[in-house]
Enzyme design. Structure first.
Site, PDB file in Angstrom:
ATOM      1  N   LEU A  21       0.818  -1.206   0.000  1.00 56.02           N
ATOM      2  CA  LEU A  21       0.000   0.000   0.000  1.00 56.02           C
ATOM      3  C   LEU A  21       0.855   1.261   0.000  1.00 56.02           C
ATOM      4  CD1 LEU A  21      -2.785   1.281   0.083  1.00 56.02           C
ATOM      5  CD2 LEU A  21      -2.783   0.988   2.577  1.00 56.02           C
ATOM      6  N   THR A  39      10.064   6.654   2.765  1.00 55.98           N
ATOM      7  CA  THR A  39      11.071   5.923   3.529  1.00 55.98           C
ATOM      8  C   THR A  39      10.976   4.434   3.220  1.00 55.98           C
ATOM      9  OG1 THR A  39       9.856   5.353   5.574  1.00 55.98           O
ATOM     10  CG2 THR A  39      10.690   7.616   5.358  1.00 55.98           C
ATOM     11  N   ASP A  63      14.969   2.699   9.344  1.00 61.45           N
ATOM     12  CA  ASP A  63      14.540   1.608  10.210  1.00 61.45           C
ATOM     13  C   ASP A  63      13.781   2.249  11.367  1.00 61.45           C
ATOM     14  OD1 ASP A  63      14.226  -0.368  12.101  1.00 61.45           O
ATOM     15  OD2 ASP A  63      16.259  -1.152  11.939  1.00 61.45           O
ATOM     16  N   ASN A  89       2.593   4.153   7.475  1.00 57.68           N
ATOM     17  CA  ASN A  89       2.158   2.934   6.792  1.00 57.68           C
ATOM     18  C   ASN A  89       2.961   1.701   7.181  1.00 57.68           C
ATOM     19  OD1 ASN A  89       1.053   1.282   4.384  1.00 57.68           O
ATOM     20  ND2 ASN A  89       3.255   1.352   3.975  1.00 57.68           N
ATOM     21  N   SER A 140      -4.089   1.740   9.898  1.00 60.68           N
ATOM     22  CA  SER A 140      -4.435   0.765  10.932  1.00 60.68           C
ATOM     23  C   SER A 140      -4.807  -0.533  10.218  1.00 60.68           C
ATOM     24  CB  SER A 140      -5.573   1.307  11.795  1.00 60.68           C
ATOM     25  OG  SER A 140      -5.914   0.396  12.816  1.00 60.68           O
ATOM     26  N   TYR A 154       0.145  -7.643  17.680  1.00 50.79           N
ATOM     27  CA  TYR A 154      -0.285  -6.818  16.546  1.00 50.79           C
ATOM     28  C   TYR A 154      -1.498  -5.978  16.943  1.00 50.79           C
ATOM     29  CZ  TYR A 154      -1.995  -5.676  11.834  1.00 50.79           C
ATOM     30  OH  TYR A 154      -2.430  -5.014  10.702  1.00 50.79           O
ATOM     31  N   LYS A 158      -2.089  -1.900  17.032  1.00 54.68           N
ATOM     32  CA  LYS A 158      -3.119  -1.237  16.222  1.00 54.68           C
ATOM     33  C   LYS A 158      -4.218  -0.619  17.077  1.00 54.68           C
ATOM     34  CE  LYS A 158      -1.439  -1.998  12.099  1.00 54.68           C
ATOM     35  NZ  LYS A 158      -0.859  -0.874  11.320  1.00 54.68           N
ATOM     36  N   THR A 189      -1.214  -7.069  -0.923  1.00 51.91           N
ATOM     37  CA  THR A 189      -0.043  -6.196  -0.781  1.00 51.91           C
ATOM     38  C   THR A 189       1.238  -6.971  -0.507  1.00 51.91           C
ATOM     39  OG1 THR A 189      -0.459  -5.969   1.587  1.00 51.91           O
ATOM     40  CG2 THR A 189      -1.446  -4.313   0.127  1.00 51.91           C
TER      41      THR A 189
END
Length: 283
Positions: A21, A39, A63, A89, A140, A154, A158, A189
């Site tokens: 994405l 980045t 990083d 992202n 998110s 995870y 989020k 993705t």
């Protein structure tokens, strides 16, 4: 100064732009005449876009777990001119039972999914306030509203990002700074192939953890319905809207899962109404 959404050409700052994405967003913004600082962790990841768009694309190696590097890149970006749109992202998921996760795995997950976006958001608030406004897009997930086995760390990242963003959006609304949480469902993705798995223990193999793990290990991303190019276009469109939504749910699977989760949560809350009222002082 006009609001960023009124500008003909705007400056984006996008993390995790090497693929998925992030790359689609970078390409969509460039194709629409904007400038992007992207980045990546792999230096050559955006060589093709650099050849096409030249000076309108700046690529920074970053990083997100190295806070000093984050500060340096943001400082260099801001010295090159105002930033109108920030997109947090970059991300990945550790898969496995919470009991199987190492402390290092949990800390790194929270660092990338929550602490880095918090730091990047904070770094851009003052310059955006001083320039008259801006947009911050937090990528998110359906996993920011719905919990499944194997994704505890995870979800911690989020769900934390969702709470942080909702609070900050209310703090800065008077300054024409808008924050939007994007909650995609299953999207093609390459995210599934980048999952990091814990060392499996036999005790969880025949539980919901084992079944979910097996499903993810054998998932065919070609069956995912989310088109990352369409997601990128939808996100881009919100940055042109004068009153963007706080939450943007993308994908019929995400909409369905979040709708079920919120309905169940509300139903459970309603059963506790009398109990909630019963703990007040009696006058």
């Amino acid at each position: 100064m006009p609001a960023p959404s009124d500008k003909t050409s705007r400056h984006w700052f996008v993390t995790g732009a090497s693929g998925g994405l992030g790359r689609h967003l970078t390409e969509h913004a460039l194709r629409n005449g904007d400038r992007v600082t992207a980045t990546v962790r792999r230096p050559a990841a955006l060589d093709g876009l650099r050849e096409t768009y030249g000076a309108r694309l700046t690529v920074e190696i970053l990083d997100l777990t190295r806070s000093a590097d984050v500060d340096e890149v943001i400082g260099r970006t801001l010295r090159s001119g105002p930033v109108d749109i920030v997109v947090n992202n970059a991300g990945y998921a550790v898969v496995g039972a919470a009991e199987e996760m190492t402390t290092e795995q949990m800390r790194d997950q929270i660092e990338v999914l929550l602490l880095a976006p918090m730091a990047i958001t904070r770094a851009f608030l003052q310059p955006m306030r001083e320039q008259g406004g801006g947009r911050i897009i937090q990528i998110s997930s359906v996993g920011g509203q719905v919990g499944i086995p194997t994704h505890s760390s995870y979800h911690a990242g989020k769900w934390g990002l969702e709470g942080f963003t909702e609070s900050v959006s209310r703090e800065v609304s008077d300054f024409n700074i808008h924050l939007t949480l994007v909650e995609p469902g299953a999207t093609r993705t390459g995210f599934a192939s980048a999952l990091k798995y814990t060392t499996e223990t036999t005790v969880y193999r025949d539980t919901a953890v084992g079944r979910t793990r097996h499903h993810l290990e054998t998932a065919d991303e070609n069956t995912f319905t989310g088109d990352p190019a369409k997601l990128a276009a939808a996100i881009y469109d919100t940055t042109r809207h004068p009153s963007p939504p706080l939450r943007l749910t993308l994908g019929s699977d995400a909409y369905g899962a979040i709708h079920v989760a919120l309905t169940e949560r509300l139903t459970a809350l309603e059963t506790q109404k009398a109990l909630a009222e019963s703990v007040a002082f009696t006058h």
